[in-house]
Scaffold this motif. Structure first.
Motif, mmCIF file in Angstrom:
data_model
loop_
_atom_site.group_PDB
_atom_site.id
_atom_site.type_symbol
_atom_site.label_atom_id
_atom_site.label_comp_id
_atom_site.label_asym_id
_atom_site.label_seq_id
_atom_site.Cartn_x
_atom_site.Cartn_y
_atom_site.Cartn_z
ATOM 1 N N THR A 34 -4.691 2.254 0.098
ATOM 2 C CA THR A 34 -4.832 2.505 1.494
ATOM 3 C C THR A 34 -6.336 2.648 1.739
ATOM 4 O O THR A 34 -6.838 2.236 2.837
ATOM 5 C CB THR A 34 -4.018 3.830 1.724
ATOM 6 O OG1 THR A 34 -2.638 3.699 1.503
ATOM 7 C CG2 THR A 34 -4.277 3.896 3.244
ATOM 8 N N SER A 82 -1.047 4.089 -4.226
ATOM 9 C CA SER A 82 -0.986 3.885 -2.940
ATOM 10 C C SER A 82 -2.397 4.596 -2.377
ATOM 11 O O SER A 82 -2.948 4.023 -1.270
ATOM 12 C CB SER A 82 -0.004 4.717 -2.412
ATOM 13 O OG SER A 82 0.180 4.854 -1.003
ATOM 14 N N ARG A 95 -8.666 0.490 4.462
ATOM 15 C CA ARG A 95 -9.636 1.159 5.735
ATOM 16 C C ARG A 95 -11.177 0.789 5.323
ATOM 17 O O ARG A 95 -11.624 0.209 6.458
ATOM 18 C CB ARG A 95 -9.532 2.610 5.350
ATOM 19 C CG ARG A 95 -8.198 3.113 5.868
ATOM 20 C CD ARG A 95 -7.838 4.563 5.473
ATOM 21 N NE ARG A 95 -6.788 5.173 5.957
ATOM 22 C CZ ARG A 95 -6.158 6.348 5.581
ATOM 23 N NH1 ARG A 95 -6.987 7.024 4.635
ATOM 24 N NH2 ARG A 95 -5.092 6.822 5.951
ATOM 25 N N THR A 123 0.877 -1.178 0.016
ATOM 26 C CA THR A 123 -0.176 -0.040 0.036
ATOM 27 C C THR A 123 0.854 1.013 0.045
ATOM 28 O O THR A 123 0.373 2.277 -0.515
ATOM 29 C CB THR A 123 -0.968 0.146 1.140
ATOM 30 O OG1 THR A 123 -0.145 0.001 2.381
ATOM 31 C CG2 THR A 123 -1.949 -1.072 1.006
ATOM 32 N N SER A 124 2.011 1.211 0.501
ATOM 33 C CA SER A 124 3.078 2.427 0.385
ATOM 34 C C SER A 124 3.406 2.723 -1.101
ATOM 35 O O SER A 124 3.624 1.898 -1.749
ATOM 36 C CB SER A 124 4.272 2.494 1.443
ATOM 37 O OG SER A 124 5.152 1.484 1.008
#
Length: 335
Positions: free
Chosen positions: A328, A324, A332, A229-230
Protein backbone atom coordinates in the motif's frame (compact mmCIF):
# COMPACT_ATOMS: atom_id res chain seq x y z
CA UNK A 1 3.30 -41.12 -40.05
CA UNK A 2 1.86 -40.70 -43.55
CA UNK A 3 -1.71 -40.37 -44.78
CA UNK A 4 -1.96 -39.84 -48.52
CA UNK A 5 -5.60 -38.74 -48.90
CA UNK A 6 -8.28 -36.97 -46.89
CA UNK A 7 -10.18 -40.27 -46.70
CA UNK A 8 -7.28 -41.68 -44.70
CA UNK A 9 -6.98 -38.83 -42.21
CA UNK A 10 -6.80 -40.20 -38.67
CA UNK A 11 -9.54 -39.83 -36.10
CA UNK A 12 -8.55 -37.11 -33.62
CA UNK A 13 -10.00 -36.48 -30.17
CA UNK A 14 -10.46 -32.90 -29.02
CA UNK A 15 -10.70 -33.19 -25.22
CA UNK A 16 -11.97 -30.16 -23.33
CA UNK A 17 -11.08 -30.32 -19.62
CA UNK A 18 -12.84 -28.15 -17.05
CA UNK A 19 -13.26 -27.62 -13.34
CA UNK A 20 -15.52 -24.91 -11.88
CA UNK A 21 -15.33 -22.77 -15.03
CA UNK A 22 -18.99 -22.04 -15.72
CA UNK A 23 -18.09 -18.39 -16.45
CA UNK A 24 -16.01 -19.32 -19.49
CA UNK A 25 -17.01 -22.85 -20.50
CA UNK A 26 -19.49 -21.84 -23.22
CA UNK A 27 -16.77 -19.98 -25.15
CA UNK A 28 -14.42 -22.95 -24.74
CA UNK A 29 -17.10 -25.33 -26.06
CA UNK A 30 -17.81 -23.05 -29.02
CA UNK A 31 -14.12 -23.18 -29.88
CA UNK A 32 -14.22 -26.99 -29.77
CA UNK A 33 -17.39 -27.21 -31.89
CA UNK A 34 -15.93 -24.77 -34.46
CA UNK A 35 -13.01 -27.09 -35.33
CA UNK A 36 -12.85 -27.59 -39.10
CA UNK A 37 -10.88 -30.85 -38.95
CA UNK A 38 -12.62 -34.15 -39.72
CA UNK A 39 -12.93 -36.87 -38.52
CA UNK A 40 -13.11 -35.46 -35.00
CA UNK A 41 -14.36 -36.78 -31.67
CA UNK A 42 -15.08 -34.12 -29.03
CA UNK A 43 -15.07 -35.08 -25.36
CA UNK A 44 -16.32 -32.48 -22.90
CA UNK A 45 -14.97 -33.63 -19.56
CA UNK A 46 -15.62 -32.12 -16.14
CA UNK A 47 -13.45 -32.90 -13.10
CA UNK A 48 -16.18 -32.97 -10.44
CA UNK A 49 -17.12 -29.28 -10.52
CA UNK A 50 -19.30 -27.84 -7.77
CA UNK A 51 -20.73 -25.16 -10.07
CA UNK A 52 -22.81 -25.40 -13.27
CA UNK A 53 -19.92 -26.36 -15.58
CA UNK A 54 -21.03 -29.94 -16.24
CA UNK A 55 -24.66 -28.95 -16.82
CA UNK A 56 -23.51 -26.53 -19.51
CA UNK A 57 -21.44 -29.31 -21.09
CA UNK A 58 -24.35 -31.74 -21.08
CA UNK A 59 -26.71 -29.21 -22.61
CA UNK A 60 -24.19 -28.30 -25.32
CA UNK A 61 -23.60 -31.95 -26.23
CA UNK A 62 -27.35 -32.61 -26.31
CA UNK A 63 -28.04 -29.67 -28.65
CA UNK A 64 -25.05 -30.16 -30.97
CA UNK A 65 -25.98 -30.97 -34.57
CA UNK A 66 -22.66 -30.60 -36.40
CA UNK A 67 -20.38 -33.14 -38.10
CA UNK A 68 -18.40 -34.19 -35.04
CA UNK A 69 -19.12 -36.89 -32.47
CA UNK A 70 -19.66 -35.21 -29.09
CA UNK A 71 -19.57 -36.80 -25.62
CA UNK A 72 -20.06 -35.14 -22.22
CA UNK A 73 -18.66 -36.97 -19.21
CA UNK A 74 -17.62 -36.32 -15.63
CA UNK A 75 -15.16 -37.79 -13.16
CA UNK A 76 -16.54 -39.29 -9.95
CA UNK A 77 -14.50 -36.82 -7.90
CA UNK A 78 -12.00 -34.03 -8.45
CA UNK A 79 -8.86 -35.91 -9.47
CA UNK A 80 -6.46 -33.19 -10.66
CA UNK A 81 -5.49 -32.49 -14.25
CA UNK A 82 -3.06 -35.38 -14.80
CA UNK A 83 -5.46 -38.09 -13.62
CA UNK A 84 -8.30 -36.36 -15.45
CA UNK A 85 -6.34 -36.50 -18.71
CA UNK A 86 -5.46 -40.17 -18.16
CA UNK A 87 -9.11 -41.04 -17.55
CA UNK A 88 -10.15 -39.47 -20.85
CA UNK A 89 -7.16 -41.03 -22.65
CA UNK A 90 -8.47 -44.46 -21.67
CA UNK A 91 -11.89 -43.66 -23.13
CA UNK A 92 -10.98 -41.74 -26.30
CA UNK A 93 -11.13 -43.25 -29.79
CA UNK A 94 -8.70 -40.92 -31.55
CA UNK A 95 -5.03 -41.50 -32.34
CA UNK A 96 -4.21 -37.99 -31.14
CA UNK A 97 -5.60 -36.02 -28.19
CA UNK A 98 -5.81 -32.24 -28.60
CA UNK A 99 -6.22 -30.69 -25.15
CA UNK A 100 -8.41 -27.70 -24.43
CA UNK A 101 -8.90 -25.89 -21.11
CA UNK A 102 -12.31 -24.81 -19.88
CA UNK A 103 -11.38 -21.12 -19.79
CA UNK A 104 -9.48 -20.94 -23.10
CA UNK A 105 -10.63 -20.65 -26.73
CA UNK A 106 -9.18 -22.73 -29.57
CA UNK A 107 -8.90 -21.34 -33.09
CA UNK A 108 -11.10 -23.19 -35.64
CA UNK A 109 -8.02 -24.41 -37.52
CA UNK A 110 -6.21 -25.68 -34.43
CA UNK A 111 -6.74 -29.41 -35.02
CA UNK A 112 -6.00 -29.00 -38.74
CA UNK A 113 -2.66 -27.32 -38.10
CA UNK A 114 -1.61 -29.86 -35.46
CA UNK A 115 -2.51 -32.84 -37.64
CA UNK A 116 -0.67 -31.30 -40.62
CA UNK A 117 2.48 -31.08 -38.49
CA UNK A 118 1.93 -34.58 -37.10
CA UNK A 119 1.62 -36.11 -40.56
CA UNK A 120 4.99 -34.79 -41.68
CA UNK A 121 6.96 -35.35 -38.47
CA UNK A 122 7.94 -38.17 -36.09
CA UNK A 123 6.95 -36.11 -33.03
CA UNK A 124 4.53 -37.44 -30.41
CA UNK A 125 3.80 -34.16 -28.59
CA UNK A 126 2.82 -30.84 -30.17
CA UNK A 127 2.19 -27.38 -28.79
CA UNK A 128 1.94 -23.84 -30.14
CA UNK A 129 2.46 -20.25 -29.16
CA UNK A 130 -0.70 -18.51 -27.97
CA UNK A 131 -2.57 -15.25 -27.63
CA UNK A 132 -3.13 -14.12 -24.05
CA UNK A 133 -6.55 -12.73 -23.19
CA UNK A 134 -8.02 -11.23 -20.03
CA UNK A 135 -11.26 -12.01 -18.15
CA UNK A 136 -13.44 -10.42 -20.82
CA UNK A 137 -11.50 -11.75 -23.81
CA UNK A 138 -9.42 -8.64 -24.56
CA UNK A 139 -6.15 -9.48 -26.24
CA UNK A 140 -3.00 -9.08 -24.15
CA UNK A 141 -0.70 -9.96 -27.03
CA UNK A 142 0.90 -13.08 -28.43
CA UNK A 143 3.32 -15.03 -26.25
CA UNK A 144 5.96 -17.59 -27.19
CA UNK A 145 6.75 -18.43 -23.57
CA UNK A 146 5.93 -22.02 -22.66
CA UNK A 147 7.30 -21.79 -19.11
CA UNK A 148 8.69 -24.87 -17.42
CA UNK A 149 12.24 -23.56 -16.93
CA UNK A 150 12.67 -25.30 -13.59
CA UNK A 151 11.48 -28.60 -15.09
CA UNK A 152 13.76 -28.40 -18.14
CA UNK A 153 16.71 -27.51 -15.90
CA UNK A 154 16.28 -30.79 -14.06
CA UNK A 155 17.81 -32.48 -17.10
CA UNK A 156 21.23 -32.30 -18.71
CA UNK A 157 21.42 -29.88 -21.69
CA UNK A 158 21.64 -32.71 -24.22
CA UNK A 159 18.43 -34.26 -22.84
CA UNK A 160 16.28 -31.14 -22.97
CA UNK A 161 13.55 -30.22 -25.46
CA UNK A 162 11.01 -27.44 -25.87
CA UNK A 163 8.72 -27.40 -22.83
CA UNK A 164 5.18 -28.24 -23.94
CA UNK A 165 2.81 -25.48 -22.83
CA UNK A 166 -0.11 -27.44 -21.37
CA UNK A 167 -3.02 -25.31 -22.60
CA UNK A 168 -1.88 -25.61 -26.23
CA UNK A 169 -0.69 -29.22 -26.26
CA UNK A 170 -1.66 -32.33 -28.24
CA UNK A 171 -0.48 -35.86 -27.43
CA UNK A 172 -0.23 -39.02 -29.48
CA UNK A 173 -2.09 -41.88 -27.80
CA UNK A 174 1.23 -43.72 -27.37
CA UNK A 175 2.29 -41.11 -24.78
CA UNK A 176 -0.39 -42.38 -22.38
CA UNK A 177 0.44 -46.05 -22.77
CA UNK A 178 1.32 -47.86 -19.53
CA UNK A 179 0.92 -44.82 -17.28
CA UNK A 180 -0.63 -45.25 -13.85
CA UNK A 181 -2.77 -42.71 -12.02
CA UNK A 182 -1.05 -40.58 -9.41
CA UNK A 183 -1.94 -41.22 -5.78
CA UNK A 184 -2.52 -37.51 -5.13
CA UNK A 185 -3.71 -34.79 -7.53
CA UNK A 186 -1.20 -33.36 -10.00
CA UNK A 187 -2.28 -30.14 -11.71
CA UNK A 188 0.89 -29.44 -13.71
CA UNK A 189 0.20 -32.23 -16.17
CA UNK A 190 2.37 -30.61 -18.85
CA UNK A 191 5.41 -30.92 -16.56
CA UNK A 192 4.80 -34.61 -16.05
CA UNK A 193 4.26 -35.30 -19.74
CA UNK A 194 7.47 -33.41 -20.48
CA UNK A 195 9.34 -35.75 -18.14
CA UNK A 196 7.65 -38.74 -19.79
CA UNK A 197 8.77 -37.47 -23.20
CA UNK A 198 12.40 -37.24 -22.05
CA UNK A 199 12.35 -40.70 -20.48
CA UNK A 200 10.77 -42.34 -23.55
CA UNK A 201 12.53 -40.29 -26.22
CA UNK A 202 9.36 -38.70 -27.61
CA UNK A 203 10.03 -35.65 -29.75
CA UNK A 204 8.18 -32.43 -28.84
CA UNK A 205 7.33 -30.15 -31.76
CA UNK A 206 6.50 -26.43 -31.44
CA UNK A 207 4.12 -24.75 -33.89
CA UNK A 208 5.18 -21.11 -34.39
CA UNK A 209 1.73 -19.52 -34.68
CA UNK A 210 -1.02 -18.91 -32.09
CA UNK A 211 -3.79 -21.53 -32.05
CA UNK A 212 -5.24 -20.83 -28.59
CA UNK A 213 -6.55 -17.78 -26.75
CA UNK A 214 -5.07 -18.42 -23.32
CA UNK A 215 -6.98 -16.70 -20.54
CA UNK A 216 -5.09 -14.85 -17.82
CA UNK A 217 -7.95 -14.37 -15.38
CA UNK A 218 -7.72 -13.44 -11.73
CA UNK A 219 -8.91 -16.95 -10.86
CA UNK A 220 -6.40 -18.81 -13.05
CA UNK A 221 -4.11 -21.21 -11.23
CA UNK A 222 -1.14 -19.85 -13.14
CA UNK A 223 -2.00 -16.18 -12.58
CA UNK A 224 0.76 -14.35 -10.74
CA UNK A 225 0.63 -12.05 -7.72
CA UNK A 226 -0.04 -8.92 -9.77
CA UNK A 227 -0.66 -5.72 -7.78
CA UNK A 228 -2.45 -7.18 -4.77
CA UNK A 229 -2.30 -4.85 -1.80
CA UNK A 230 -5.08 -5.96 0.56
CA UNK A 231 -4.33 -8.38 3.37
CA UNK A 232 -7.13 -10.71 2.23
CA UNK A 233 -5.84 -10.84 -1.37
CA UNK A 234 -2.30 -11.55 -0.20
CA UNK A 235 -3.54 -14.33 2.09
CA UNK A 236 -5.55 -15.81 -0.79
CA UNK A 237 -2.52 -15.77 -3.06
CA UNK A 238 -0.33 -17.41 -0.43
CA UNK A 239 -2.92 -20.17 -0.03
CA UNK A 240 -2.87 -20.69 -3.80
CA UNK A 241 0.92 -21.02 -3.72
CA UNK A 242 0.62 -23.59 -0.93
CA UNK A 243 -2.04 -25.53 -2.84
CA UNK A 244 0.07 -25.62 -6.00
CA UNK A 245 3.14 -26.64 -4.00
CA UNK A 246 1.26 -29.65 -2.64
CA UNK A 247 0.57 -30.69 -6.23
CA UNK A 248 4.30 -30.23 -6.97
CA UNK A 249 5.14 -32.66 -4.18
CA UNK A 250 2.96 -35.24 -5.96
CA UNK A 251 4.58 -34.36 -9.30
CA UNK A 252 8.07 -34.94 -7.87
CA UNK A 253 7.03 -38.23 -6.26
CA UNK A 254 5.63 -39.49 -9.58
CA UNK A 255 8.69 -38.28 -11.51
CA UNK A 256 11.10 -40.06 -9.15
CA UNK A 257 9.16 -43.30 -9.60
CA UNK A 258 9.43 -42.88 -13.39
CA UNK A 259 13.18 -42.40 -13.18
CA UNK A 260 13.80 -45.13 -10.63
CA UNK A 261 16.41 -47.64 -11.82
CA UNK A 262 16.93 -45.75 -15.12
CA UNK A 263 20.55 -44.86 -15.77
CA UNK A 264 21.61 -41.48 -17.13
CA UNK A 265 19.26 -39.36 -15.03
CA UNK A 266 21.30 -38.88 -11.85
CA UNK A 267 21.31 -35.08 -12.31
CA UNK A 268 17.55 -35.05 -12.77
CA UNK A 269 16.91 -37.21 -9.71
CA UNK A 270 19.01 -34.92 -7.52
CA UNK A 271 17.27 -31.79 -8.76
CA UNK A 272 13.81 -33.31 -8.45
CA UNK A 273 14.58 -34.17 -4.82
CA UNK A 274 15.62 -30.54 -4.24
CA UNK A 275 12.38 -29.30 -5.83
CA UNK A 276 10.45 -31.79 -3.69
CA UNK A 277 12.04 -30.38 -0.53
CA UNK A 278 11.24 -26.79 -1.55
CA UNK A 279 7.66 -27.75 -2.39
CA UNK A 280 7.28 -29.39 1.02
CA UNK A 281 8.39 -26.12 2.62
CA UNK A 282 6.03 -24.02 0.47
CA UNK A 283 2.99 -26.17 1.23
CA UNK A 284 3.85 -27.03 4.82
CA UNK A 285 4.33 -23.63 6.44
CA UNK A 286 0.92 -22.09 5.94
CA UNK A 287 -1.14 -24.20 8.37
CA UNK A 288 1.71 -24.92 10.78
CA UNK A 289 2.49 -23.53 14.18
CA UNK A 290 5.70 -21.67 14.95
CA UNK A 291 7.48 -24.83 16.10
CA UNK A 292 6.74 -26.64 12.83
CA UNK A 293 7.82 -23.61 10.78
CA UNK A 294 11.13 -23.59 12.67
CA UNK A 295 11.51 -27.29 11.90
CA UNK A 296 10.92 -26.51 8.21
CA UNK A 297 13.55 -23.78 8.41
CA UNK A 298 16.08 -26.37 9.58
CA UNK A 299 15.33 -28.37 6.41
CA UNK A 300 16.41 -25.49 4.17
CA UNK A 301 19.43 -26.31 2.01
CA UNK A 302 19.18 -23.65 -0.69
CA UNK A 303 18.99 -19.85 -0.57
CA UNK A 304 15.61 -19.79 -2.36
CA UNK A 305 14.17 -21.85 0.50
CA UNK A 306 15.56 -19.45 3.09
CA UNK A 307 14.31 -16.39 1.15
CA UNK A 308 10.85 -17.92 0.96
CA UNK A 309 10.44 -19.15 4.52
CA UNK A 310 12.12 -16.51 6.69
CA UNK A 311 9.62 -13.70 5.88
CA UNK A 312 6.81 -16.17 6.67
CA UNK A 313 8.27 -17.66 9.84
CA UNK A 314 5.78 -15.82 12.09
CA UNK A 315 2.77 -17.10 10.17
CA UNK A 316 0.32 -16.11 7.44
CA UNK A 317 -1.51 -13.39 9.35
CA UNK A 318 1.67 -11.50 10.26
CA UNK A 319 3.23 -11.96 6.81
CA UNK A 320 0.12 -10.78 4.92
CA UNK A 321 -0.32 -7.75 7.19
CA UNK A 322 3.28 -6.58 6.78
CA UNK A 323 3.25 -7.21 3.03
CA UNK A 324 -0.03 -5.31 2.69
CA UNK A 325 1.42 -2.29 4.51
CA UNK A 326 4.50 -2.23 2.26
CA UNK A 327 2.46 -2.75 -0.92
CA UNK A 328 0.00 0.00 0.00
CA UNK A 329 2.83 2.40 0.85
CA UNK A 330 4.48 1.67 -2.50
CA UNK A 331 1.27 2.47 -4.39
CA UNK A 332 0.91 5.75 -2.51
CA UNK A 333 4.49 6.76 -3.36
CA UNK A 334 3.88 6.05 -7.05
CA UNK A 335 0.76 8.22 -7.01
Amino acid sequence: MTHESTQELPLVTFALFAYNQEKYIREAIEGAFAQTYEPLEIILSDDGSSDDTFNVMQEAAKNYSGPHRVIARQTNENRGTFNHVLEVAREMSGELMVLGAGDDISAPNRCNEIVSEWIRSPAKIFFSIYEKIDDVGKSLGVSESSGGQEITNWFAPEQRQHFNHGATTAYHSEVFRGLSFSEDPIFSEDALFYIISIVNGYEIRKLPFPLVKYRQSADSISNDMGDKTSKADIEGFEKKISWMAKSYVSLCDYALKLLDNIEGFERAKGRIKATHRFAMIRCGWIDSGLGERIRLALLCREMREVRFLLPRILGLNFFAQIKSWFATAKVRRVR
